[in-house]
Motif scaffolding. Sequence first.
Motif, PDB file in Angstrom:
ATOM      1  N   TYR A   1       0.809  -1.219   0.000  1.00 40.25           N
ATOM      2  CA  TYR A   1       0.000   0.000   0.000  1.00 40.25           C
ATOM      3  C   TYR A   1       0.845   1.273   0.000  1.00 40.25           C
ATOM      4  CZ  TYR A   1       1.003   0.236   5.011  1.00 40.25           C
ATOM      5  OH  TYR A   1       1.637   0.293   6.214  1.00 40.25           O
ATOM      6  N   LEU A   2       2.162   1.142   0.174  1.00 40.29           N
ATOM      7  CA  LEU A   2       3.035   2.318   0.176  1.00 40.29           C
ATOM      8  C   LEU A   2       3.554   2.663  -1.223  1.00 40.29           C
ATOM      9  CD1 LEU A   2       5.131   1.627   3.407  1.00 40.29           C
ATOM     10  CD2 LEU A   2       3.281   3.285   3.119  1.00 40.29           C
ATOM     11  N   SER A   3       3.382   1.772  -2.156  1.00 40.13           N
ATOM     12  CA  SER A   3       3.893   2.022  -3.502  1.00 40.13           C
ATOM     13  C   SER A   3       2.954   2.948  -4.269  1.00 40.13           C
ATOM     14  CB  SER A   3       4.027   0.693  -4.263  1.00 40.13           C
ATOM     15  OG  SER A   3       4.400   0.936  -5.599  1.00 40.13           O
ATOM     16  N   PRO A   4       3.509   3.907  -5.033  1.00 40.02           N
ATOM     17  CA  PRO A   4       2.631   4.763  -5.843  1.00 40.02           C
ATOM     18  C   PRO A   4       2.107   4.065  -7.094  1.00 40.02           C
ATOM     19  CG  PRO A   4       4.917   5.359  -6.214  1.00 40.02           C
ATOM     20  CD  PRO A   4       4.921   4.293  -5.138  1.00 40.02           C
ATOM     21  N   PHE A   5       2.654   2.894  -7.411  1.00 40.56           N
ATOM     22  CA  PHE A   5       2.281   2.225  -8.651  1.00 40.56           C
ATOM     23  C   PHE A   5       1.070   1.305  -8.433  1.00 40.56           C
ATOM     24  CE2 PHE A   5       6.632   3.461  -9.272  1.00 40.56           C
ATOM     25  CZ  PHE A   5       6.644   3.894 -10.587  1.00 40.56           C
ATOM     26  N   PRO A   6       0.120   1.316  -9.377  1.00 39.56           N
ATOM     27  CA  PRO A   6      -1.067   0.456  -9.230  1.00 39.56           C
ATOM     28  C   PRO A   6      -0.682  -1.013  -9.347  1.00 39.56           C
ATOM     29  CG  PRO A   6      -1.029   1.480 -11.408  1.00 39.56           C
ATOM     30  CD  PRO A   6       0.091   2.097 -10.630  1.00 39.56           C
ATOM     31  N   GLN A   7      -1.266  -1.845  -8.481  1.00 43.17           N
ATOM     32  CA  GLN A   7      -0.933  -3.275  -8.509  1.00 43.17           C
ATOM     33  C   GLN A   7      -2.042  -4.128  -9.121  1.00 43.17           C
ATOM     34  OE1 GLN A   7       0.651  -3.826  -4.376  1.00 43.17           O
ATOM     35  NE2 GLN A   7       1.049  -1.663  -4.772  1.00 43.17           N
ATOM     36  N   THR A   8      -3.096  -3.469  -9.558  1.00 46.61           N
ATOM     37  CA  THR A   8      -4.076  -4.090 -10.454  1.00 46.61           C
ATOM     38  C   THR A   8      -4.344  -3.064 -11.554  1.00 46.61           C
ATOM     39  OG1 THR A   8      -5.930  -3.238  -9.181  1.00 46.61           O
ATOM     40  CG2 THR A   8      -5.243  -5.495  -8.691  1.00 46.61           C
ATOM     41  N   GLN A   9      -4.796  -3.551 -12.675  1.00 46.22           N
ATOM     42  CA  GLN A   9      -5.084  -2.666 -13.802  1.00 46.22           C
ATOM     43  C   GLN A   9      -6.584  -2.416 -13.846  1.00 46.22           C
ATOM     44  OE1 GLN A   9      -3.941  -4.342 -17.547  1.00 46.22           O
ATOM     45  NE2 GLN A   9      -3.886  -2.374 -18.577  1.00 46.22           N
TER      46      GLN A   9
ATOM     47  N   SER B   1       0.496  10.992 -22.899  1.00 48.24           N
ATOM     48  CA  SER B   1       0.565   9.878 -23.856  1.00 48.24           C
ATOM     49  C   SER B   1       0.409   8.517 -23.181  1.00 48.24           C
ATOM     50  CB  SER B   1       1.892   9.928 -24.619  1.00 48.24           C
ATOM     51  OG  SER B   1       2.953   9.764 -23.724  1.00 48.24           O
ATOM     52  N   PHE B   2       0.312   8.490 -21.833  1.00 50.27           N
ATOM     53  CA  PHE B   2       0.154   7.195 -21.151  1.00 50.27           C
ATOM     54  C   PHE B   2      -1.237   6.636 -21.412  1.00 50.27           C
ATOM     55  CE2 PHE B   2       3.159   8.775 -17.603  1.00 50.27           C
ATOM     56  CZ  PHE B   2       4.210   8.701 -18.494  1.00 50.27           C
ATOM     57  N   PRO B   3      -1.337   5.364 -21.770  1.00 49.50           N
ATOM     58  CA  PRO B   3      -2.670   4.789 -22.005  1.00 49.50           C
ATOM     59  C   PRO B   3      -3.460   4.511 -20.739  1.00 49.50           C
ATOM     60  CG  PRO B   3      -0.975   3.147 -22.388  1.00 49.50           C
ATOM     61  CD  PRO B   3      -0.264   4.423 -22.085  1.00 49.50           C
ATOM     62  N   GLN B   4      -2.787   4.518 -19.567  1.00 51.67           N
ATOM     63  CA  GLN B   4      -3.473   4.219 -18.316  1.00 51.67           C
ATOM     64  C   GLN B   4      -3.272   5.360 -17.318  1.00 51.67           C
ATOM     65  OE1 GLN B   4      -4.780   0.482 -17.068  1.00 51.67           O
ATOM     66  NE2 GLN B   4      -5.728   1.411 -18.844  1.00 51.67           N
ATOM     67  N   TYR B   5      -4.377   5.848 -16.774  1.00 50.38           N
ATOM     68  CA  TYR B   5      -4.324   6.995 -15.868  1.00 50.38           C
ATOM     69  C   TYR B   5      -3.555   6.671 -14.580  1.00 50.38           C
ATOM     70  CZ  TYR B   5      -6.058  10.971 -13.153  1.00 50.38           C
ATOM     71  OH  TYR B   5      -6.149  12.108 -12.389  1.00 50.38           O
ATOM     72  N   GLY B   6      -3.718   5.437 -14.070  1.00 49.57           N
ATOM     73  CA  GLY B   6      -3.043   5.060 -12.831  1.00 49.57           C
ATOM     74  C   GLY B   6      -1.531   5.108 -12.966  1.00 49.57           C
ATOM     75  N   ALA B   7      -1.018   4.642 -14.099  1.00 52.58           N
ATOM     76  CA  ALA B   7       0.430   4.686 -14.321  1.00 52.58           C
ATOM     77  C   ALA B   7       0.906   6.120 -14.471  1.00 52.58           C
ATOM     78  CB  ALA B   7       0.776   3.879 -15.570  1.00 52.58           C
TER      79      ALA B   7
ATOM     80  N   ILE C   1       3.907   8.083 -12.294  1.00 49.68           N
ATOM     81  CA  ILE C   1       5.060   8.752 -12.899  1.00 49.68           C
ATOM     82  C   ILE C   1       5.098  10.224 -12.477  1.00 49.68           C
ATOM     83  CG2 ILE C   1       6.082   9.475 -15.094  1.00 49.68           C
ATOM     84  CD1 ILE C   1       6.459   6.530 -14.505  1.00 49.68           C
ATOM     85  N   ARG C   2       3.938  10.859 -12.360  1.00 48.91           N
ATOM     86  CA  ARG C   2       3.896  12.270 -11.923  1.00 48.91           C
ATOM     87  C   ARG C   2       4.441  12.411 -10.505  1.00 48.91           C
ATOM     88  NH1 ARG C   2      -2.225  13.264 -13.455  1.00 48.91           N
ATOM     89  NH2 ARG C   2      -2.094  15.023 -12.036  1.00 48.91           N
ATOM     90  N   ILE C   3       4.079  11.467  -9.636  1.00 44.55           N
ATOM     91  CA  ILE C   3       4.587  11.507  -8.256  1.00 44.55           C
ATOM     92  C   ILE C   3       6.099  11.327  -8.253  1.00 44.55           C
ATOM     93  CG2 ILE C   3       4.549  10.303  -6.032  1.00 44.55           C
ATOM     94  CD1 ILE C   3       1.611   9.583  -6.672  1.00 44.55           C
TER      95      ILE C   3
ATOM     96  N   MET D   1      12.960  15.536  -9.034  1.00 40.90           N
ATOM     97  CA  MET D   1      13.313  16.968  -8.999  1.00 40.90           C
ATOM     98  C   MET D   1      13.944  17.344  -7.659  1.00 40.90           C
ATOM     99  SD  MET D   1       9.870  18.380 -10.900  1.00 40.90           S
ATOM    100  CE  MET D   1      10.104  20.084 -10.432  1.00 40.90           C
ATOM    101  N   ILE D   2      13.400  16.819  -6.575  1.00 40.89           N
ATOM    102  CA  ILE D   2      13.971  17.117  -5.247  1.00 40.89           C
ATOM    103  C   ILE D   2      15.382  16.541  -5.150  1.00 40.89           C
ATOM    104  CG2 ILE D   2      13.718  16.637  -2.777  1.00 40.89           C
ATOM    105  CD1 ILE D   2      10.655  16.701  -3.272  1.00 40.89           C
ATOM    106  N   ALA D   3      15.546  15.300  -5.624  1.00 42.48           N
ATOM    107  CA  ALA D   3      16.876  14.671  -5.595  1.00 42.48           C
ATOM    108  C   ALA D   3      17.870  15.483  -6.424  1.00 42.48           C
ATOM    109  CB  ALA D   3      16.787  13.240  -6.110  1.00 42.48           C
ATOM    110  N   ALA D   4      17.418  15.961  -7.587  1.00 40.65           N
ATOM    111  CA  ALA D   4      18.302  16.759  -8.452  1.00 40.65           C
ATOM    112  C   ALA D   4      18.667  18.087  -7.800  1.00 40.65           C
ATOM    113  CB  ALA D   4      17.617  17.008  -9.795  1.00 40.65           C
TER     114      ALA D   4
END
Length: 488
Positions: A225-233, A399-405, A409-411, A417-420
């Motif tokens: 639950y801590l990952s920003p990436f969706p684990q189901t489509q 251009s991403f076909p899936q909103y969750g992905a 990527i936005r997060i 940017m902070i790391a840079a």
Amino acid sequence: MLTEDLQTNTQTLQNMLGKNPDVVLRRLIIHDAAKEAAMIYIEGLVDKREIHEQILMPLMKPGTENTEGNMENKQVKQWLITEAIPVSTVQPVQRVEECMQAIFVGNTVLLVQGIAEAFVIGTSNWETRPSEEPITEALIRGPREGFVESIHKNTAIIRRKIKDQNLVFLPYKVGRRSQKDLYVVYIKEIANQALVDDVKSRVERIDIDAVEESGYVEQLIEENYLSPFPQTQNTERPDRVVQALLEGRVAILLDGTPFVLLAPVTFPMLMSSPEDYYERWIPGSLIRLLRYIAVFISLFLPALYISFISYNHGMIPTKLAISISASREGVPFPSIVEAFIMEVTVEILREAGIRLPKTIGQAVGIVGALVIGQAAVEAGIVSPITVIVVSLTAISSFSFPQYGAAIAIRIMRFSMMIAASFLGLFGVILMSIFLIAHLVKLKSFGVSYLAPFAPIYLRDWKDGLLRLPFFTLRKRTRITKPKDSTRR
């Protein structure tokens, strides 16, 4: 349990349903059986015309045979099921709880004096919108059909597309109070049984008052639950669900939402579109490759800009460095502040464009971006090169076909940017290593998130970054470990 006394049964159901104005109790006399009866249903969930024509009229009017008062209770029960009520579903039940569940989903319950059972008559009929093209997954070429809020219509759509006796719909009720229908769908001869059992066990563990949308299910069955990436489509497209089922994946349908969940999911799956297979393999492959380039731009471009401007000037060609320096003359903020101001502004405009009515949402987004960008440059708050970088990043993210992905990527872009801003290019590389390590470790229903690239399944690379011709794709993906690995 129900009794043989009509008054007792009616009073029990009335007490449980409460004195709500939409609950209808209709008393009647069954003419041919000479028995008192009562119908209970909820207004708005039933087809009143069907109740009038198919239940009330046949029961209250005399039939062709003179059976008045001559039937035993057992005969009355059989007569009601087989002859008297010309409705497709007439199901006898014995428990009060079964009556309640039937009433709440739009059925009509018929109680008869002297019979310790109720008859659940299928009369449900509520308004649903017609199937439309999904807004979030638009295609140039492909079916203009999307799922709707009715789970029965959605199952019919899938049935129409997969005419296979091995297609299985496992029914569940989720939500202690909402009691919504949920189906676990898979093709028995293709889907791996361990995967099906895993999905079933996670669905059975859902314990919550109400499940309003499939997003609830998604969050309750995911592993990390801590990952920003969706684990189901999630998808509104029936063709995407059909493709997934044929690859041995499992679908989860929930009543009341057009979004269907697919498990497992990997990052390459999120980057593919049904349209990749509708176009010839060369344009389909190039478009898919373009999406990966867009991911790279969307994720890294602002961070690389900050790194080059703030720390790694030597990596910029001299002429370009002079041009950038000239454009930033007079800007009071460091590059990280510039980029953050513009990125946050774009995100606000994007959200505003989604929430606003369609007719003005896009116009507000485009005009807002142009006006604010121009005004910010003229006011000397940001440099023109920052506006170009942020604009290119925003366009790439669409251009991403899936909103969750895209959200994930936005997060991660802000993290880059902070790391840079702290460590320059070294920070970007360090953050990239953390990101790749996280994705390698992340699993969706036991499947590695970066498969088929990590672990390496060379056979599946034919449908990875590129989509090779169909005659080379004779085998299903190894990721889901299907029972039948050959496509036919």
